[in-house]
Design a protein around this motif. Structure first.
Motif, PDB file in Angstrom:
ATOM      1  N   GLY A   1       1.219  -1.635  -0.078  1.00  0.00           N
ATOM      2  CA  GLY A   1       0.208  -0.331   0.232  1.00  0.00           C
ATOM      3  C   GLY A   1       0.913   1.483   0.028  1.00  0.00           C
ATOM      4  N   LEU A   2       1.719   0.841   0.871  1.00  0.00           N
ATOM      5  CA  LEU A   2       3.240   2.091   0.539  1.00  0.00           C
ATOM      6  C   LEU A   2       4.485   2.153  -0.699  1.00  0.00           C
ATOM      7  CD1 LEU A   2       4.117   2.978   4.160  1.00  0.00           C
ATOM      8  CD2 LEU A   2       2.277   4.243   2.426  1.00  0.00           C
ATOM      9  N   GLY A   3       4.409   3.496  -1.929  1.00  0.00           N
ATOM     10  CA  GLY A   3       6.138   3.409  -2.570  1.00  0.00           C
ATOM     11  C   GLY A   3       7.069   3.795  -1.855  1.00  0.00           C
ATOM     12  N   LEU A   4       8.033   3.771  -2.395  1.00  0.00           N
ATOM     13  CA  LEU A   4       9.440   4.376  -2.682  1.00  0.00           C
ATOM     14  C   LEU A   4       9.497   6.506  -2.473  1.00  0.00           C
ATOM     15  CD1 LEU A   4      12.062   4.517  -2.634  1.00  0.00           C
ATOM     16  CD2 LEU A   4      11.937   5.266  -5.085  1.00  0.00           C
ATOM     17  N   ALA A   5       7.877   6.933  -2.538  1.00  0.00           N
ATOM     18  CA  ALA A   5       8.176   8.140  -2.196  1.00  0.00           C
ATOM     19  C   ALA A   5       7.216   8.070  -0.515  1.00  0.00           C
ATOM     20  CB  ALA A   5       6.636   8.761  -2.906  1.00  0.00           C
ATOM     21  N   ASP A   6       6.918   7.349   0.167  1.00  0.00           N
ATOM     22  CA  ASP A   6       6.356   7.315   0.928  1.00  0.00           C
ATOM     23  C   ASP A   6       7.597   6.556   2.172  1.00  0.00           C
ATOM     24  OD1 ASP A   6       3.417   7.723   0.508  1.00  0.00           O
ATOM     25  OD2 ASP A   6       3.768   5.172  -0.044  1.00  0.00           O
ATOM     26  N   GLU A   7       8.799   6.031   2.051  1.00  0.00           N
ATOM     27  CA  GLU A   7       9.514   5.672   2.475  1.00  0.00           C
ATOM     28  C   GLU A   7      10.723   6.860   2.041  1.00  0.00           C
ATOM     29  OE1 GLU A   7      12.112   2.577   3.680  1.00  0.00           O
ATOM     30  OE2 GLU A   7      10.175   2.359   2.520  1.00  0.00           O
ATOM     31  N   VAL A   8      10.664   7.581   1.147  1.00  0.00           N
ATOM     32  CA  VAL A   8      11.428   8.833   1.407  1.00  0.00           C
ATOM     33  C   VAL A   8      10.920  10.165   1.929  1.00  0.00           C
ATOM     34  CG1 VAL A   8      12.145  11.239  -0.161  1.00  0.00           C
ATOM     35  CG2 VAL A   8      11.782   8.132  -1.065  1.00  0.00           C
ATOM     36  N   ALA A   9       9.508  10.438   2.051  1.00  0.00           N
ATOM     37  CA  ALA A   9       8.884  11.181   2.651  1.00  0.00           C
ATOM     38  C   ALA A   9       9.155  10.600   4.596  1.00  0.00           C
ATOM     39  CB  ALA A   9       7.258  11.176   2.844  1.00  0.00           C
ATOM     40  N   LEU A  10       8.802   9.802   4.358  1.00  0.00           N
ATOM     41  CA  LEU A  10       8.837   9.644   6.218  1.00  0.00           C
ATOM     42  C   LEU A  10      10.954   9.066   6.806  1.00  0.00           C
ATOM     43  CD1 LEU A  10       7.946   7.335   8.762  1.00  0.00           C
ATOM     44  CD2 LEU A  10       9.158   4.903   7.590  1.00  0.00           C
ATOM     45  N   ASN A  11      11.616   8.778   5.935  1.00  0.00           N
ATOM     46  CA  ASN A  11      12.789   8.828   5.939  1.00  0.00           C
ATOM     47  C   ASN A  11      13.229  10.721   6.421  1.00  0.00           C
ATOM     48  OD1 ASN A  11      15.964   7.420   5.995  1.00  0.00           O
ATOM     49  ND2 ASN A  11      15.743   9.668   4.663  1.00  0.00           N
ATOM     50  N   GLU A  12      12.570  10.870   5.368  1.00  0.00           N
ATOM     51  CA  GLU A  12      12.803  13.002   5.529  1.00  0.00           C
ATOM     52  C   GLU A  12      12.348  13.250   7.091  1.00  0.00           C
ATOM     53  OE1 GLU A  12      11.376  14.131   2.127  1.00  0.00           O
ATOM     54  OE2 GLU A  12      13.140  14.136   0.779  1.00  0.00           O
ATOM     55  N   VAL A  13      10.930  13.153   6.970  1.00  0.00           N
ATOM     56  CA  VAL A  13       9.874  13.587   8.429  1.00  0.00           C
ATOM     57  C   VAL A  13      10.655  12.961   9.911  1.00  0.00           C
ATOM     58  CG1 VAL A  13       8.169  12.686   9.997  1.00  0.00           C
ATOM     59  CG2 VAL A  13       7.626  13.937   7.148  1.00  0.00           C
ATOM     60  N   LEU A  14      11.676  12.128   9.602  1.00  0.00           N
ATOM     61  CA  LEU A  14      12.645  11.189  10.473  1.00  0.00           C
ATOM     62  C   LEU A  14      13.580  12.016  10.999  1.00  0.00           C
ATOM     63  CD1 LEU A  14      11.886   7.677  10.231  1.00  0.00           C
ATOM     64  CD2 LEU A  14      10.226   9.513  12.268  1.00  0.00           C
ATOM     65  N   LEU A  15      14.338  12.532   9.728  1.00  0.00           N
ATOM     66  CA  LEU A  15      15.575  13.024   9.981  1.00  0.00           C
ATOM     67  C   LEU A  15      15.481  14.642  10.230  1.00  0.00           C
ATOM     68  CD1 LEU A  15      18.104  11.256   7.110  1.00  0.00           C
ATOM     69  CD2 LEU A  15      17.654  10.948   9.886  1.00  0.00           C
ATOM     70  N   SER A  16      14.425  14.741  10.275  1.00  0.00           N
ATOM     71  CA  SER A  16      14.139  16.770  10.620  1.00  0.00           C
ATOM     72  C   SER A  16      13.394  16.039  12.118  1.00  0.00           C
ATOM     73  CB  SER A  16      13.462  17.316   9.669  1.00  0.00           C
ATOM     74  OG  SER A  16      11.812  17.024   9.177  1.00  0.00           O
ATOM     75  N   SER A  17      12.736  15.297  12.286  1.00  0.00           N
ATOM     76  CA  SER A  17      12.150  16.115  13.792  1.00  0.00           C
ATOM     77  C   SER A  17      13.041  15.570  15.117  1.00  0.00           C
ATOM     78  CB  SER A  17      11.042  14.134  13.878  1.00  0.00           C
ATOM     79  OG  SER A  17      11.962  12.678  14.108  1.00  0.00           O
ATOM     80  N   GLY A  18      14.725  15.109  15.057  1.00  0.00           N
ATOM     81  CA  GLY A  18      15.177  15.038  16.104  1.00  0.00           C
ATOM     82  C   GLY A  18      14.821  14.380  16.805  1.00  0.00           C
ATOM     83  N   ALA A  19      14.150  13.371  16.731  1.00  0.00           N
ATOM     84  CA  ALA A  19      14.229  11.970  17.107  1.00  0.00           C
ATOM     85  C   ALA A  19      14.975  10.839  17.847  1.00  0.00           C
ATOM     86  CB  ALA A  19      12.726  11.723  17.087  1.00  0.00           C
ATOM     87  N   PRO A  20      15.303  10.368  18.942  1.00  0.00           N
ATOM     88  CA  PRO A  20      16.546   9.515  19.339  1.00  0.00           C
ATOM     89  C   PRO A  20      16.023   8.268  18.473  1.00  0.00           C
ATOM     90  CG  PRO A  20      14.585   9.433  20.946  1.00  0.00           C
ATOM     91  CD  PRO A  20      14.418  10.584  20.372  1.00  0.00           C
TER      92      PRO A  20
END
Length: 420
Positions: free
Chosen positions: A131-150
């Motif tokens: 149900g998800l694609g590469l664009a979603d994987e990229v979006a997840l990666n960008e959100v996580l890296l910019s979140s400051g979460a450990p």
């Protein structure tokens, strides 16, 4: 910075990297030869070097495939080396994930899978759930890296939203036995956190992922949020399917810091390791380190000079602006440079042990009490550069970047402050 200080800092970094050299590190952990096939899979910035080292050490036939970052590949005899993008996943990472799944398909209980895992594997293994694609994987990666979460919070989400992470690659290989040889780049050396644990299930399922979203304010796009709510629970560490598997952390930040400390001691400094598991905002962690350094310079406490203050772990940079260049180590060091401005007798380095700080070509940089003033004299405002996440440009302006090229391993951040 005095040449002798820069030379010593480089020697300490080189010792830290050498302590995590794949061949020497994996030799004591090699499994016995099985009755069946031996298949190698792997992912991470040092996966190709680990594969080459394993081929030299292993007595018998090997087959399989590993994926590493573009430009990090090395020659191997029988194990295929694929390359993909890091830190932003790409189509090559999707293809590489499928190649790893294909390599372990149809194995039996007499077969052995040797998994070679290092940091960076999470971005390289792009395998979004149905149900998800590469664009979603990229979006997840960008959100996580910019979140400051450990890293633990990030991986809680990745275990739900990926078909390969959280032990799912090992699950696909069963009933074959899986032996994971891991070079840890995470604070605390939890093997389930390295590369998001493709062969090691982690504790915590969907509830932990949802809690992480709430705690760290992770702004997921609607498609990812829905997938997280409805996603399948990842395998649990106590799943009996993993009972025959083995997991070995063969190299870590702690061992590398100890090796660097030995070099400092030989040069006349007392090495002090604060921790190998420091997390938090890079610029804030730098302020704590700077406060300790100032106390040493001004009052000879809590450590007496000459001292080498070392630390490792994985700091974060919560991105505030776009267009800046540099990773968490150069951000740490620029913040430190501002805090120690004008102090004599201090020389510092911060670098990533894989040889790449963020997405640039440098491992890290050097700084001392004159750095901030020299950066201003070169036409760059160091405080403004830090605010726009552009530490690379600040250090480039004064020739204080540290460029090593890919090191072939990855035990995360390396920081040292020398005080004469």
């Amino acid at each position: 910075m005095h040449d002798q200080d820069r030379k010593l800092l480089q020697q300490m970094f080189e010792a830290a990297v050498h302590a995590a050299e794949p061949g020497a590190a994996m030799r004591p952990f090699l499994p016995a030869r099985p009755a069946g096939r031996v298949v190698v899979v792997g992912a991470g910035k040092g996966a190709a070097q680990m594969a080459a080292a394993l081929e030299e050490l292993w007595a018998g036939p090997l087959e399989g495939v590993v994926v590493t970052r573009y430009g990090f590949g090395v020659a191997t005899r029988g194990i295929r080396v694929l390359e993909a993008a890091h830190p932003v996943p790409d189509a090559a990472g999707v293809a590489a994930s499928e190649a790893l799944f294909a390599a372990v398909e149809g194995l039996g209980p007499d077969d052995l899978v040797i998994a070679l895992i290092t940091g960076g594997g999470s971005a390289l293994l792009a395998a979004p759930v149905a149900g998800l694609g590469l664009a979603d994987e990229v979006a997840l990666n960008e959100v996580l890296l910019s979140s400051g979460a450990p890293i633990g919070a990030m991986n809680a989400l990745r275990r739900i939203l990926s078909r390969v992470k959280g032990g799912r690659l090992a699950q696909a290989a069963h009933p074959a036995r899986v032996v994971s040889l891991i070079v840890s780049d995470v604070p605390g050396d939890d093997p389930a956190q390295v590369a998001s644990g493709p062969t090691v299930p982690g504790a915590g399922g969907r509830a932990a992922a949802l809690a992480a979203v709430e705690q760290f304010g992770i702004a997921l796009p609607e498609r990812l949020g829905s997938a997280l709510e409805q996603g399948e629970e990842p395998p649990r560490p106590d799943d009996p399917g993993f009972a025959r598997d083995e997991v070995h952390v063969i190299a870590s930040g702690a061992k590398s810091l100890e090796a660097a400390g030995a070099v400092a001691r030989a040069a006349g400094f007392t090495p002090v390791i604060l921790s190998d598991a420091i997390e938090g905002e890079a610029r804030e962690v730098a302020k704590v380190h700077a406060a300790i350094a100032r106390e040493v310079v001004l009052r000879d406490r809590p450590f007496a000079r000459p001292v080498a203050i070392l630390s490792g772990g994985e700091t974060t940079v919560t991105l505030r602006r776009t267009g800046g260049r540099g990773g968490r180590n150069s951000a740490f060091l620029l913040s430190l440079a501002l805090e120690i401005e004008g102090l004599d007798g201090i020389a510092a380095m911060a670098a990533d042990t894989d040889g790449v700080d963020g997405s640039e070509d440098n491992a890290g940089a050097f700084a001392d009490g004159t750095s901030a003033a020299r950066i201003r004299a070169a036409g760059v405002d160091p405080a403004a550069a830090l605010a726009r996440d552009d530490a690379w440009s600040a250090f480039a302006a004064v020739g204080d970047l540290y460029v090593t090229g890919p090191t072939g391993t990855n035990v995360n951040d390396f920081r040292v402050i020398l005080i004469r």
